[in-house]
Scaffold this motif. Structure first.
Motif, PDB file in Angstrom:
ATOM      1  N   ALA A  10      10.949   5.083   9.006  1.00  0.00           N
ATOM      2  CA  ALA A  10       9.516   4.822   8.886  1.00  0.00           C
ATOM      3  C   ALA A  10       9.244   3.335   8.635  1.00  0.00           C
ATOM      4  CB  ALA A  10       8.930   5.663   7.762  1.00  0.00           C
ATOM      5  N   ILE A  56      19.177  11.762   2.808  1.00  0.00           N
ATOM      6  CA  ILE A  56      18.080  12.244   3.661  1.00  0.00           C
ATOM      7  C   ILE A  56      16.836  11.370   3.493  1.00  0.00           C
ATOM      8  CG2 ILE A  56      16.495  14.177   4.086  1.00  0.00           C
ATOM      9  CD1 ILE A  56      18.785  16.037   3.073  1.00  0.00           C
ATOM     10  N   GLN A  76      10.341  -0.356   0.676  1.00  0.00           N
ATOM     11  CA  GLN A  76      10.508   0.152  -0.676  1.00  0.00           C
ATOM     12  C   GLN A  76       9.920   1.555  -0.787  1.00  0.00           C
ATOM     13  OE1 GLN A  76       9.041  -2.804  -3.477  1.00  0.00           O
ATOM     14  NE2 GLN A  76       9.831  -1.562  -5.161  1.00  0.00           N
ATOM     15  N   TYR A 131       7.945  15.239   0.141  1.00  0.00           N
ATOM     16  CA  TYR A 131       7.480  14.008   0.782  1.00  0.00           C
ATOM     17  C   TYR A 131       7.932  12.778  -0.004  1.00  0.00           C
ATOM     18  CZ  TYR A 131       3.753  14.064  -2.773  1.00  0.00           C
ATOM     19  OH  TYR A 131       3.065  14.079  -3.948  1.00  0.00           O
ATOM     20  N   LEU A 132       7.816  11.608   0.638  1.00  0.00           N
ATOM     21  CA  LEU A 132       8.106  10.339  -0.027  1.00  0.00           C
ATOM     22  C   LEU A 132       6.813   9.556  -0.123  1.00  0.00           C
ATOM     23  CD1 LEU A 132      11.214   9.008   1.960  1.00  0.00           C
ATOM     24  CD2 LEU A 132      11.163  10.699   0.132  1.00  0.00           C
ATOM     25  N   GLU A 133       6.731   8.755  -1.159  1.00  0.00           N
ATOM     26  CA  GLU A 133       5.628   7.818  -1.239  1.00  0.00           C
ATOM     27  C   GLU A 133       6.231   6.453  -0.948  1.00  0.00           C
ATOM     28  OE1 GLU A 133       2.181   6.921  -4.422  1.00  0.00           O
ATOM     29  OE2 GLU A 133       3.422   8.673  -4.835  1.00  0.00           O
ATOM     30  N   LEU A 134       5.851   5.882   0.169  1.00  0.00           N
ATOM     31  CA  LEU A 134       6.452   4.620   0.601  1.00  0.00           C
ATOM     32  C   LEU A 134       5.575   3.451   0.205  1.00  0.00           C
ATOM     33  CD1 LEU A 134       7.343   5.501   4.287  1.00  0.00           C
ATOM     34  CD2 LEU A 134       8.763   5.819   2.250  1.00  0.00           C
ATOM     35  N   GLU A 135       6.229   2.311   0.018  1.00  0.00           N
ATOM     36  CA  GLU A 135       5.448   1.084  -0.142  1.00  0.00           C
ATOM     37  C   GLU A 135       5.742   0.278   1.103  1.00  0.00           C
ATOM     38  OE1 GLU A 135       5.510  -0.774  -3.833  1.00  0.00           O
ATOM     39  OE2 GLU A 135       4.836   1.078  -4.795  1.00  0.00           O
ATOM     40  N   THR A 136       4.741   0.089   1.916  1.00  0.00           N
ATOM     41  CA  THR A 136       4.959  -0.659   3.152  1.00  0.00           C
ATOM     42  C   THR A 136       4.287  -2.006   3.047  1.00  0.00           C
ATOM     43  OG1 THR A 136       3.096   0.546   4.029  1.00  0.00           O
ATOM     44  CG2 THR A 136       5.260   1.275   4.729  1.00  0.00           C
ATOM     45  N   LEU A 150       4.959   9.960   3.316  1.00  0.00           N
ATOM     46  CA  LEU A 150       5.802  10.341   4.448  1.00  0.00           C
ATOM     47  C   LEU A 150       6.304  11.776   4.218  1.00  0.00           C
ATOM     48  CD1 LEU A 150       7.355   9.464   7.045  1.00  0.00           C
ATOM     49  CD2 LEU A 150       9.213   8.739   5.540  1.00  0.00           C
ATOM     50  N   GLN A 191       0.841  -1.184   0.000  1.00  0.00           N
ATOM     51  CA  GLN A 191       0.000   0.000   0.000  1.00  0.00           C
ATOM     52  C   GLN A 191       0.884   1.244   0.000  1.00  0.00           C
ATOM     53  OE1 GLN A 191      -3.479   0.837   1.222  1.00  0.00           O
ATOM     54  NE2 GLN A 191      -4.121  -1.041   0.209  1.00  0.00           N
ATOM     55  N   GLU A 235       2.047  -3.691   8.502  1.00  0.00           N
ATOM     56  CA  GLU A 235       1.221  -2.533   8.844  1.00  0.00           C
ATOM     57  C   GLU A 235       0.029  -2.964   9.699  1.00  0.00           C
ATOM     58  OE1 GLU A 235       0.199   1.386   6.665  1.00  0.00           O
ATOM     59  OE2 GLU A 235       1.877   0.662   7.825  1.00  0.00           O
ATOM     60  N   ARG A 244       2.075   4.886   0.967  1.00  0.00           N
ATOM     61  CA  ARG A 244       1.865   5.704   2.164  1.00  0.00           C
ATOM     62  C   ARG A 244       2.714   6.968   2.003  1.00  0.00           C
ATOM     63  NH1 ARG A 244       3.942   5.414   7.778  1.00  0.00           N
ATOM     64  NH2 ARG A 244       5.307   3.692   7.252  1.00  0.00           N
ATOM     65  N   ASP A 263       1.867  -4.711   3.804  1.00  0.00           N
ATOM     66  CA  ASP A 263       0.525  -4.703   4.402  1.00  0.00           C
ATOM     67  C   ASP A 263       0.458  -5.467   5.714  1.00  0.00           C
ATOM     68  OD1 ASP A 263      -1.485  -4.713   1.398  1.00  0.00           O
ATOM     69  OD2 ASP A 263      -0.727  -3.096   2.680  1.00  0.00           O
ATOM     70  N   ALA A 293      15.051   8.728   6.227  1.00  0.00           N
ATOM     71  CA  ALA A 293      13.654   8.892   6.642  1.00  0.00           C
ATOM     72  C   ALA A 293      12.847   7.628   6.351  1.00  0.00           C
ATOM     73  CB  ALA A 293      13.044  10.088   5.933  1.00  0.00           C
ATOM     74  N   ALA A 294      13.118   6.995   5.199  1.00  0.00           N
ATOM     75  CA  ALA A 294      12.378   5.786   4.818  1.00  0.00           C
ATOM     76  C   ALA A 294      12.687   4.641   5.796  1.00  0.00           C
ATOM     77  CB  ALA A 294      12.738   5.386   3.388  1.00  0.00           C
TER      78      ALA A 294
END
Lengths: 220, 132
Positions: free
Chosen positions: B21, B13, B25, B110-115, A6, A2, B120, A4, B117, B17-18
């Motif tokens: 968090a 940086i 990816q 900002y970053l768009e993260l793939e976490t 940050l 998904q 999470e 997200r 599921d 941050a990734a």
């Protein structure tokens, strides 16, 4: 998986800026006026500094120089002839100086024993504009042989500078340099900037330039 | 070309941050780039992949939002967007001005993260359990 979001909201050069702030505080505490000199290659930067240092020393000021170059220490050797301590920063291909290099190369130099520190940046009108080195002010050099419209081609470096020095003014007639047009293009990208015309070779304008440096030093 | 050096700073940086968090990816990094920042968009895009190699950012996209220069005019009080960075003049009355309100940015937005599921969900349910 998904996506997200940050949030970061952080300057890419924060680390450089932080080191630069530390340097600026050290320079201020030691009452040394630090000048970051930027220009394209071959603008007469080293010659200008050589003659500037000689004049400042003759008037009783204590001066040192850090010189950035991709390779060779030729500029450092030329500047050493002017009678002031010089340290060479060979950037090994890097096109600009960064604050951490200044910090590293200052090393154990006693800043208290100095009135002026000149930083001769790598000859380049693009890259140095992004990097604060902790200087009191930034001087951009434009030689009469480069063309009056150079500032319009490189707005960020001119815009980020505090003072412009037009060099090799002794060649102005030979290259049909249009002083008025050059001033206009500098002021177009950097409204309000002071401009000084000099010839390090003949000495024209050098007193005004050195007076300005001394005035700036005294006001700090 | 200092964009490679800029790209390395950016990656450091963002990757930091990734990691903090807990991202496995990163899909994209969003950067705000002012037209007076002295950084060239295309060069930075070119350098990004090289700098991202071997980090959590490998394979991610760099999305650059270019910000025009906005100046404030002391003469007429207007804030105007410049058409060109070759002339810092008020778009309303034409007076030259150095009061730059936008255009020097070089910052990660900002970053768009793939976490993962599963991870999470576990974290969420653990959070709920604590609250209950």
């Amino acid at each position: 998986m998904q996506p997200r979001i940050l949030q970061i909201q952080q300057g890419v050069l924060n680390k450089n800026d932080e080191i630069a702030r530390g340097l600026r505080a050290r320079f201020a505490a030691a009452q040394v006026t630090t000048v970051n000199v930027v220009s394209s290659p071959g603008s007469g930067k080293t010659m200008l500094l050589q003659k500037t240092i000689e004049r400042l020393i003759a008037r009783g000021y204590r001066v040192a120089t850090l010189v950035g170059d991709l390779e060779t220490d030729n500029d450092a050797r030329r500047l050493a002839e002017a009678g002031a301590p010089v340290r060479q920063i060979t950037t090994a291909g890097n096109c600009h100086l960064e604050a951490h290099m200044i910090e590293e190369y200052l090393g154990d130099w006693d800043l208290e024993a100095l009135d002026f520190l000149f930083i001769e940046n790598v000859g380049n009108l693009v890259c140095p504009s992004s990097y604060d080195l902790g200087e009191a002010f930034r001087v951009v050099i434009l030689s009469v042989t480069e063309g009056e419209d150079k500032p319009l081609k490189y707005p960020p470096i001119f815009n980020s500078s505090d003072l412009a020095v037009i060099t090799k003014i002794d060649l102005a007639a030979a290259v049909e340099f249009d002083s008025e047009a050059a001033h206009a293009s500098i002021l177009s990208v950097r409204p309000g900037m002071s401009i000084i015309e000099v010839s390090a070779k003949t000495g024209v304008g050098m007193d005004a330039w050195v007076d300005l440096l001394i005035k700036r030093h005294k006001s700090e | 070309m200092h964009e490679l050096s800029i790209a390395y700073n950016l990656v450091e940086i963002a990757a930091d941050a990734a990691h903090k968090a807990g991202a496995q990816q990163v899909a994209s990094v969003h950067l705000r780039l002012g037209l007076l920042s002295g950084v060239v968009k295309d060069s930075l895009l070119f350098c990004y992949d090289i700098a991202a190699e071997g980090t959590v950012l490998a394979g991610s996209r760099l999305e650059i939002e270019e910000l025009p220069v906005i100046v404030h005019c002391d003469e007429c009080g207007a804030d105007t967007t410049l058409e060109t960075i070759q002339r810092l003049a008020c778009g309303n009355c034409g007076a030259l001005t150095m009061d730059i309100r936008q255009g020097k940015e070089l910052s990660i937005d900002y970053l768009e993260l793939e976490t993962d599921d599963a991870a999470e969900n576990t974290a969420n349910s653990a959070g709920r359990t604590e609250q209950e």
